[in-house]
Design an enzyme around this catalytic site. Structure first.
Site, mmCIF file in Angstrom:
data_model
loop_
_atom_site.group_PDB
_atom_site.id
_atom_site.type_symbol
_atom_site.label_atom_id
_atom_site.label_comp_id
_atom_site.label_asym_id
_atom_site.label_seq_id
_atom_site.Cartn_x
_atom_site.Cartn_y
_atom_site.Cartn_z
ATOM 1 N N LEU A 1 -5.361 -1.897 0.702
ATOM 2 C CA LEU A 1 -4.931 -1.459 2.027
ATOM 3 C C LEU A 1 -5.913 -0.528 2.704
ATOM 4 O O LEU A 1 -6.075 -0.581 3.908
ATOM 5 C CB LEU A 1 -3.583 -0.747 1.934
ATOM 6 C CG LEU A 1 -2.431 -1.595 1.481
ATOM 7 C CD1 LEU A 1 -1.148 -0.816 1.608
ATOM 8 C CD2 LEU A 1 -2.346 -2.880 2.258
ATOM 9 N N ASP A 2 -6.546 0.335 1.962
ATOM 10 C CA ASP A 2 -7.275 1.401 2.626
ATOM 11 C C ASP A 2 -8.784 1.432 2.415
ATOM 12 O O ASP A 2 -9.445 2.272 2.978
ATOM 13 C CB ASP A 2 -6.675 2.749 2.230
ATOM 14 C CG ASP A 2 -6.704 3.744 3.372
ATOM 15 O OD1 ASP A 2 -6.749 3.324 4.542
ATOM 16 O OD2 ASP A 2 -6.699 4.948 3.093
#
Length: 152
Positions: free
Chosen positions: A67-68
């Site tokens: 996700l990041d």
């Protein structure tokens, strides 16, 4: 540390019934764009060893979850595939690329490695509005405007 009875109950009620599953499974989410492959493999190996030892091989993840990290690299995706992942969820990609994928309704695609044989493809899903959801639990127009501007 969970007791043996708690672990057994968790596994039976949640993992075996597929009500939850592990994704990624590393001890941390590696920064794929700025890290070397050894760190990524080490993180996943440590995490997967713990999952296998604690809950059994059937609990090992098949979905990579990124996700990041600031970008996705072909090397990281290839390593995920080689470690047994069949699917990927990603988020941070260049805004212009995400806009193009949204416009083309192509936020889900097959990541290609060497050729297009089924063994060299990984089903990939790009999150539309990052990992931010509105109060209702779904993407809301004000969230879209926050990321995409007033035209969203």
């Amino acid at each position: 540390q969970a007791s043996e009875a708690q672990q057994s109950s968790f596994k039976r009620m949640l993992l075996d019934e597929k009500r939850i599953e592990f994704v990624g499974g590393g001890y941390s989410q590696p920064d794929e764009a700025a890290n070397d492959g050894h760190a990524l493999v080490r993180s996943l190996t440590e995490g997967h060893t713990w999952i296998k030892r604690t809950f059994g091989a059937d609990a090992l993840p098949t979905v990579s979850w990124s996700l990041d990290p600031f970008g996705q690299t072909p090397t990281a995706m290839s390593l995920f595939k080689q470690m047994g992942f069949t699917d990927a969820v990603i988020d941070r990609i260049p805004y212009s690329t995400k806009e193009d994928l949204v416009d083309a309704e192509a936020l889900e695609f097959y990541w290609r490695f060497r050729d297009e044989s089924p063994s060299d493809l990984m089903f990939t899903h790009v999150l539309h509005a990052f990992y931010h959801l509105g109060r209702s639990g779904r993407v809301e127009p004000e969230i879209d405007r926050l990321y995409w501007g007033p035209q969203a």
